[in-house]
Structures are given as structure tokens and as C-alpha cells.
Design a protein around this motif. Structure first.
Motif, mmCIF file in Angstrom:
data_model
loop_
_atom_site.group_PDB
_atom_site.id
_atom_site.type_symbol
_atom_site.label_atom_id
_atom_site.label_comp_id
_atom_site.label_asym_id
_atom_site.label_seq_id
_atom_site.Cartn_x
_atom_site.Cartn_y
_atom_site.Cartn_z
ATOM 1 N N ALA A 114 37.640 15.915 45.954
ATOM 2 C CA ALA A 114 36.587 16.539 45.151
ATOM 3 C C ALA A 114 36.905 16.245 43.690
ATOM 4 C CB ALA A 114 36.523 18.041 45.410
ATOM 5 N N ILE A 115 36.022 15.526 43.005
ATOM 6 C CA ILE A 115 36.289 15.045 41.657
ATOM 7 C C ILE A 115 35.295 15.674 40.689
ATOM 8 C CG2 ILE A 115 36.671 13.022 40.228
ATOM 9 C CD1 ILE A 115 38.460 13.185 42.719
ATOM 10 N N HIS A 116 35.847 16.354 39.678
ATOM 11 C CA HIS A 116 35.025 17.038 38.684
ATOM 12 C C HIS A 116 35.106 16.302 37.355
ATOM 13 C CE1 HIS A 116 33.117 20.456 36.628
ATOM 14 N NE2 HIS A 116 34.039 20.295 35.688
ATOM 15 N N MET A 117 34.098 15.476 37.078
ATOM 16 C CA MET A 117 33.909 14.844 35.766
ATOM 17 C C MET A 117 35.015 13.866 35.365
ATOM 18 S SD MET A 117 32.371 18.137 33.633
ATOM 19 C CE MET A 117 32.959 17.434 32.104
ATOM 20 N N TRP A 118 35.811 13.355 36.295
ATOM 21 C CA TRP A 118 36.901 12.448 35.916
ATOM 22 C C TRP A 118 36.326 11.123 35.433
ATOM 23 C CZ3 TRP A 118 42.013 14.111 36.360
ATOM 24 C CH2 TRP A 118 42.979 13.179 36.010
ATOM 25 N N PRO A 119 36.814 10.579 34.297
ATOM 26 C CA PRO A 119 36.305 9.291 33.819
ATOM 27 C C PRO A 119 36.437 8.192 34.875
ATOM 28 C CG PRO A 119 37.619 10.350 32.114
ATOM 29 C CD PRO A 119 37.774 11.180 33.354
ATOM 30 N N MET A 152 31.583 15.230 44.197
ATOM 31 C CA MET A 152 31.730 14.684 42.849
ATOM 32 C C MET A 152 30.756 15.362 41.888
ATOM 33 S SD MET A 152 30.589 12.229 40.439
ATOM 34 C CE MET A 152 29.560 11.096 41.351
ATOM 35 N N ASP A 153 31.302 15.849 40.755
ATOM 36 C CA ASP A 153 30.490 16.415 39.680
ATOM 37 C C ASP A 153 30.410 15.403 38.544
ATOM 38 O OD1 ASP A 153 30.199 18.763 41.094
ATOM 39 O OD2 ASP A 153 31.842 19.799 40.062
ATOM 40 N N LYS A 154 29.208 15.112 38.084
ATOM 41 C CA LYS A 154 29.031 14.171 36.989
ATOM 42 C C LYS A 154 29.474 14.778 35.664
ATOM 43 C CE LYS A 154 25.270 11.483 39.038
ATOM 44 N NZ LYS A 154 23.902 10.959 38.860
ATOM 45 N N TYR A 155 29.729 13.886 34.701
ATOM 46 C CA TYR A 155 30.210 14.326 33.395
ATOM 47 C C TYR A 155 29.166 15.164 32.669
ATOM 48 C CZ TYR A 155 31.858 14.281 28.603
ATOM 49 O OH TYR A 155 32.266 14.666 27.357
ATOM 50 N N VAL A 158 36.385 26.308 36.572
ATOM 51 C CA VAL A 158 37.163 27.147 37.485
ATOM 52 C C VAL A 158 36.334 27.484 38.717
ATOM 53 C CG1 VAL A 158 38.368 29.348 37.727
ATOM 54 C CG2 VAL A 158 38.527 28.075 35.581
ATOM 55 N N ASP A 159 35.064 27.799 38.507
ATOM 56 C CA ASP A 159 34.193 28.130 39.635
ATOM 57 C C ASP A 159 34.081 26.954 40.611
ATOM 58 O OD1 ASP A 159 33.765 30.600 38.496
ATOM 59 O OD2 ASP A 159 31.850 30.048 37.568
ATOM 60 N N SER A 160 34.002 25.752 40.088
ATOM 61 C CA SER A 160 33.897 24.568 40.955
ATOM 62 C C SER A 160 35.150 24.402 41.802
ATOM 63 C CB SER A 160 33.662 23.308 40.105
ATOM 64 O OG SER A 160 32.423 23.354 39.451
#
Length: 716
Positions: free
Chosen positions: A290-295, A309-312, A322-324
Motif C-alpha cells: 500500500a503506497i501513499h504518495m511515494w514519488p 495506491m494514493d496519488k500525490y 495517519v487515517d490511511s
């Protein structure tokens, strides 16, 4: 004369002492003898043919004929068969033998000389077939043995290169009282968080992690010390020259196209990203990510996407991060009873990117009041994450690794190099990088050596920058072996920047008092103290004594550490460090991460910043006896514990014993409840300190948040 015609059959051709054998022809009439001679010739021919047939492998047609009782186109029992029977009977009578039983393929009387010869022919045929089959079997066995040997050699080679360690952790699953957790790691990057930011008494959560976990005094980034190359290095274990993202902006001579990090339509194409990131490694081995906004996470890097995956989003509030993370941890796991009924299952690898410190460092400078508020804000985010883990009884179950990608240095209008004054800009075809500058020339064969000599002389005169070609680039930079790296580079000293007149006219700015922006920069020599990053780790994959100190290492080592914490095999990379890590003792109060004073570059006329740096940015800052004096305007709470203090030296909550410790789900017998375990009192202490710091941090942040501008700027 009659006896002479007898030829070889006459008695005179035998020795005198030889025993005479009476001839049957003497007892039979002459006509019968002549018939016997003719029949004997025919018998010899037939017998010879039979021998030849027996010595030859029958064709498929002949075998089919034999199955139906045919011989030479005639059914068995015809004239040919009668003639063979007749001649055989005659020979048998001559030798005083009875007619043998006839079987398919010849005669079977073992007492007959003719039968022996026929059987010998059959035996030779069978022996030939058996010998041929044996040779084939031996060949097959040899090939099989060679294949097994190759497989074993490959296994040994791969096991040496990619040893899964530690095995105990990889096989261990943990139970938090309600769910079973496979090895799980949370990986958080604090962009632009300089190592000595830990020494400002505004990071109680990070300091508590250090006091309970394992960390070096600082971690070195890779060159150039900018965001995109270093975040891909953290995820691949490769130097930028190896993974291909060599800067935040660069020219690719093969594509004839420019990579520009803010141009998402271009930079997020997979063709730029030439390595396997950790989330791909994990997904290939059945570990959800699970990737949160990683370049780079939005680049669709082949050949698999992260499960989540969360976009930037540069304006996202920190509590939402934190919620994610907690939402992903609350998903059902693979080992839950009703796992099959759920479409979305819990990831084991969670990566989150936090751009706030970097963004405000560029906007306000690394020594501004605003950056202090941002640092405190980010630390409060970690406080919320810790409390979320504590509420789920996961503090001793999930691994937490917190890193940064580089540091930050203060800039100034008086520390600028005007590129137009150094070279004839008409010779330049393309410029890469920032604040350092990579020059691609229109006529490189003619101009590179000429410009290198001229720029080297000017660099020696000013002392504000260095000049390198690919041949003279320092080896420790690992920045030559890629066509995306320009052939000529101007690398400014830390705190300086190289600018073109079209972007910023230095002479005019000095005359009018215009301030240069950004006020904070990085991208310099990755070993400079102002570029130092952080690494802090804690969890079951790090079974070390609290407050353990690691030797200093570069960020190419992080990928292997992360893979080992998840129990997966790393892809080939430049790192060599593997779990379990080997601490070199404990941090002391005056020798812990961030405790070293780092000289920040300043103008000749000090502008009254809150920090009082040394006047020379290149001074020796390695003296451990030098400590940071209290900073003016420091509103940190007086009850914040000293950095690096061990948890056993700190007060505990009264209800510390009520904090249940998680149980493992059927752990192996040799996996103890773990030398990595600390008592629940540590987390109780952390909780107590964070509660005290939270209100102060909130008030401090809110008091200046109205002065902050530029939220949502892209990371650099």
C-alpha cells in the motif's frame, strides 16, 4: 578313378590314424545320393537365408506378416514351409535326432547345432537392443544428474546472494488478540528532514523512537541529494546512475526528451524508471503493498502495480495520512477465518511520503520559525500514528522504519553563481539539474575540454563551486555510468546556487535588495553535514537493545533492510547491509542522532536568524565535544526528556501493567518472546510524553500557521 571322384569325401584325404566314419551314402542307392546332394545344397541356401533373417531386425511389415503366419509372401505351411520341414527332417535323420517342435522365428531344440546357431543369432539381436537401451538410459541419467547439479548450483548461488534472514522472523506470525499479522512494515519518509532537526527539542515522538529502537547518528543520501533520485534509491537499493532517475530534471539523449518531475504527464511514464521498486518486489512474492504518495508510485513501473495506491496531494492534512495507514491495518488479513469472503485484504508493506518539512524548508529556510512549526507538526502526526498502533495492540507487532531523503541548506542572494558570467551560453544545448548544473554542449567534441579548463580556473579563483567531467567526477558520487548524466557539471558549494540571468539576475538583485528564492536548497555533495538524513527503526524485525547505535551507512542499504523485515528476497542492488543489524553500542546523551552541531552557511552580515551557525560552512563539524546551545525562542516543554535517554531511566505510567502484550500465533519453539521486546512501560512513557507535547505543539503550530504560505508546492 572312382575313388578319385569322391574328392574330399574319400578316405585317402584323412590321416592314416584317423578313425573312419562310415558314410550313409554307402548304404543307400546312387539315385538317392544324388538327390540328397541337390537337396543338401538347397538346404544350405535356405538355412543361410534363415540365419541372415534372424540376424537382422525385422521391419514393421515383416512383423505384421509374422503375426498373421506369413513368410516371404506365403502363408506358413505352404511349399516353402514344406521344403524347410523336409530338409530339416533329412538333416535330423542324418544326425540321428528327432524333429523338434517348430516355433515362430526358428528352431528351439537346444541339442541341435543348427538350433544353437539360430538361438545365438537371436541372442545377439536381443543383446544389441538391450545394450542400445542401456546406453540411452545412461545418457538420460547423465543429463538428469547434470540438470540437478545445475539447479543445486543455482540454488546455492542465489541463497548466497539473497539469503532470507532472519529465518525466525520470516516464519513468525503475531496475534494482537483479535487478528493474526504476518510480517508487516510501515515505511515513512520525511522529505527534507535534516538529521540535526532532532536536536531542536521539538520532536518528542521521533526521539522516543530513537530511544527505543535502532539508528545511526545519521544516514547519508545519494548524490545528487534531491528528492526523486533518493526516493527511488530508497525503494531499489541502487545508486541514481543505476536506476536511471539521475535528477529531478534531466535530458535523455535516446528519447530526445526531458524528464521534469513536476510534469506528471511525462515523469510518470514507466520508460524513465529503470529498476524494480520495493512494492514490485513485494507483489511478485505475494506480499501486498500500500503506497501513499511515494514519488514514482504513479509511474506504472512494470510489471505489477501496488495493491493500494494514493496519488500525490501536496495539500493533504497530516492526520489524513495517519487515517490511511490505520485503515490499511484494519483490513482483514490472509489468516482470518473469513478472509475468503473479503475482496480487499490487509497489506504487509505500507509506505507513506510526507513532503511538509521539505516544502517549508524551501519556502522559509531550514532555520526559520515556520520550519520549526512544521517539524513539530510532523512529529505530532507520528504521535497520532503511535496512539493508533497502541489502541490496536500493534506496537510490538508491526515494524516502523522512519527515514528522510536528504537535508537542507540556507540560501542567499549573496551566495549565487551567475552562469552567464562563466561561459558563453550560446555553446550550451541543454542544462540539467538544480542547484548544480549539468551542461550538454552543442559541439561536445570541441568544447568540453576547453570549457572544463576555463571553468576550473574560475572555480579555483572563487572557491564557490567545483567543475567535473565524467572522467574527473569523484568516485564516491557514483554518478558517471548513465547516458542521462551530462558530460560537464558545475557543482556549487553547499548553500550556493548556480543561476541563469533569464531566471535571476544576480547583479540587479544585489543592487535592489531582492531576495533569492527558494530560501532553502539541497542537491549538494551528499556527504556534507547539512545533507545528512535520518534512519530510525523499531519492531520485531529489529531485535536490538533499546537506544542501539548503528554505524553510519548510505541509503542504498535501506532496500535490503526493508525486504528482510518483510521476509522477501531482494532484487539485485548496490546495498550489502542485511538483517539482523549489528549495533556498535548505545547512543549516549551527548552523542545521539542530531546532537552534532552543523554549521549552516550565513551572509557576511548576519540576518538575525534564530540559529547562530558558524561563519564558515566548510569548518570541521566532526568534534563530538561541541554541543548545541539552547536556541532563542525555544518554547519546548521543560519536561521533555533528553534525547537518547533510555526508557528504563524515565518515569512510567501507573497503569503501565494494564497494557497487554501481544501473543504470537503458534511461534516456532526457538523464537523466543523475544529479545527485541521491551516492556509495556516504554510505550506508556511515550504516550505520556506525547500527550504532554501534543497540546504544546498544537498551540505552537496554530500560532504561526496563519503566516505559512505555499501549501501544496511539489517536492524537490
Amino acid at each position: 578313378m572312382a575313388r578319385d571322384r569322391d574328392g574330399l569325401f574319400s578316405e585317402k584325404h584323412y590321416d592314416d590314424d584317423a578313425a573312419l566314419v562310415p558314410s550313409e551314402s554307402e548304404s543307400e542307392n546312387g539315385s538317392e545320393s544324388e538327390e540328397d546332394v541337390r537337396d543338401g545344397d538347397r538346404d544350405i541356401l535356405d538355412e543361410t537365408e534363415e540365419h541372415e533373417k534372424l540376424l537382422q531386425k525385422p521391419s514393421r511389415l515383416e512383423r505384421a506378416r509374422g503375426a498373421f503366419g506369413l513368410r516371404d509372401g506365403r502363408q506358413e505351411g505352404g511349399s516353402s514351409g514344406k521344403r524347410a520341414t523336409k530338409s530339416t527332417s533329412r538333416r535330423s535323420r542324418k544326425r540321428g535326432m528327432s524333429t523338434p517342435d517348430k516355433l515362430e522365428g526358428g528352431f528351439t531344440d537346444s541339442n541341435s547345432e543348427d538350433s544353437f546357431e539360430i538361438q545365438a543369432g537371436k541372442w545377439e539381436g536381443k543383446t544389441s537392443k538391450k545394450s542400445h537401451g542401456g546406453r540411452l538410459a545412461m545418457i538420460y541419467l547423465a543429463i538428469t544428474g547434470l540438470f540437478v547439479a545445475l539447479l543445486f548450483g543455482a540454488y546455492k548461488a542465489s541463497s548466497k546472494k539473497h539469503k532470507l534472514a532472519p529465518t525466525e522472523h520470516r516464519l513468525t506470525r503475531y496475534n494482537n488478540g483479535t487478528h493474526i499479522f504476518r510480517p508487516t512494515t510501515i515505511f515513512i519518509s520525511l522529505d527534507g528532514f535534516r538529521a540535526d532537526f532532532l536536536n531542536r527539542n521539538i520532536t518528542p515522538a521521533l526521539n522516543a523512537f530513537i530511544a527505543s529502537g535502532v539508528s545511526p547518528k545519521y544516514m547519508l543520501p545519494s548524490f545528487p541529494s534531491v528528492t526523486f533520485p533518493n526516493h527511488f534509491t530508497l525503494m531499489t537499493g541502487l545508486y541514481p546512475e543505476s536506476h536511471g532517475v539521475v535528477s529531478n530534471q534531466f535530458w535523455d539523449p535516446e528519447f530526445q526528451e526531458e524528464f521534469w518531475y513536476t510534469n506528471v504527464s511525462v515523469s510518470m511514464q514507466p520508460k524513465w524508471w529503470n529498476a524494480e521498486p520495493l512494492w514490485v518486489t513485494a507483489e511478485h512474492q505475494g506480499v501486498r503493498s500500500a503506497i501513499h504518495m511515494w514519488p514514482g508510485s504513479e509511474a506504472h513501473i512494470p510489471d505489477v502495480e501496488p495493491t493500494y495506491m494514493d496519488k500525490y496531494n501536496g495539500t493533504e492534512a497530516l492526520p489524513r495520512k495517519v487515517d490511511s495507514i490505520l485503515r490499511w491495518l484494519d483490513m482483514p488479513g490472509d489468516d482470518d477465518v473469513d478472509a475468503a469472503a473479503h475482496e480487499d485484504l490487509r497489506p504487509q508493506f505500507i509506505a507513506a511520503y510526507v513532503p511538509n518539512v521539505d516544502a517549508d524548508g524551501h519556502l522559509y529556510g531550514p532555520n526559520s520559525t515556520e520550519i520549526r512549526a512544521t517539524i513539530a507538526d510532523v512529529d505530532s502526526m507520528l504521535t497520532m500514528l503511535v496512539e493508533g498502533l497502541l489502541a490496536r495492540n500493534l506496537t510490538e507487532i508491526v515494524n516502523m522504519v522512519i527515514v528522510s531523503d536528504h537535508g537542507m541548506a540556507t540560501t542567499s542572494t549573496s551566495r549565487l553563481v551567475q552562469l552567464d558570467d562563466l561561459i558563453d551560453m550560446s555553446l550550451v544545448d541543454h542544462i540539467d539539474g538544480w542547484p548544480l548544473r549539468g551542461l550538454r554542449l552543442k559541439n561536445p567534441d570541441r568544447d568540453i575540454s576547453i570549457l572544463y579548463e576555463a571553468l576550473s580556473e574560475k572555480a579555483a579563483e572563487s572557491g564557490n563551486f567545483n567543475v567535473y567531467t565524467l572522467e574527473t567526477m569523484p568516485e564516491r558520487y557514483h554518478f558517471t555510468k548513465n547516458d542521462r548524466i551530462a558530460p560537464l557539471w558545475i557543482v556549487p558549494k553547499t548553500g550556493w546556487a548556480v543561476v541563469e540571468k533569464s531566471d535571476f539576475d544576480v547583479a540587479d538583485a544585489l543592487a535592489t535588495g531582492e531576495e533569492y528564492a527558494p530560501k532553502g536548497l539541497h542537491g549538494y555533495d551528499h556527504e556534507h553535514p547539512l545533507m545528512r538524513a535520518i534512519f530510525v527503526a523499531r519492531g520485531p524485525a529489529f531485535p536490538h537493545e533499546p537506544n542501539s547505535q548503528l554505524p553510519i551507512f548510505q541509503n542504498i542499504e535501506v532496500y535490503n533492510i526493508m525486504c528482510d523485515s518483510l521476509g522477501i528476497v531482494p532484487h539485485p542492488n548496490n546495498g550489502t547491509l542485511r538483517l539482523p543489524l549489528k549495533p556498535q553500542g548505545l547512543h549516549s546523551e551527548n552523542d545521539n542522532p542530531g546532537s552534532e552541531v552543523v554549521a549552516d552557511p550565513v551572509d557576511d552580515e548576519e540576518d538575525g536568524g534564530e540559529d547562530t551557525p558558524a561563519p564558515d560552512e566548510d569548518q570541521d563539524t566532526s568534534n563530538p565535544s561541541t554541543t548545541d546551545s539552547p536556541q532563542s525562542g525555544d518554547d519546548s516543554p521543560t519536561d521533555t526528556p533528553p534525547e537518547g535517554s533510555a526508557p528504563s531511566d524515565t518515569p512510567q505510567r501507573d497503569d503501565a501493567s494494564a497494557d497487554p502484550s501481544p501473543d504470537k500465533d503458534n511461534p516456532p519453539a526457538d523464537v523466543g518472546d523475544g529479545q527485541h521486546r521491551t516492556s509495556s512501560s516504554w510505550w506508556s512513557f511515550v504516550h505520556e510524553q506525547l500527550e504532554k507535547a501534543k497540546e504544546w505543539a498544537k498551540e505552537f503550530v496554530d500560532s504561526i500557521k496563519g503566516n505559512k504560505e505555499g501549501e501544496g508546492e511539489p517536492p524537490v
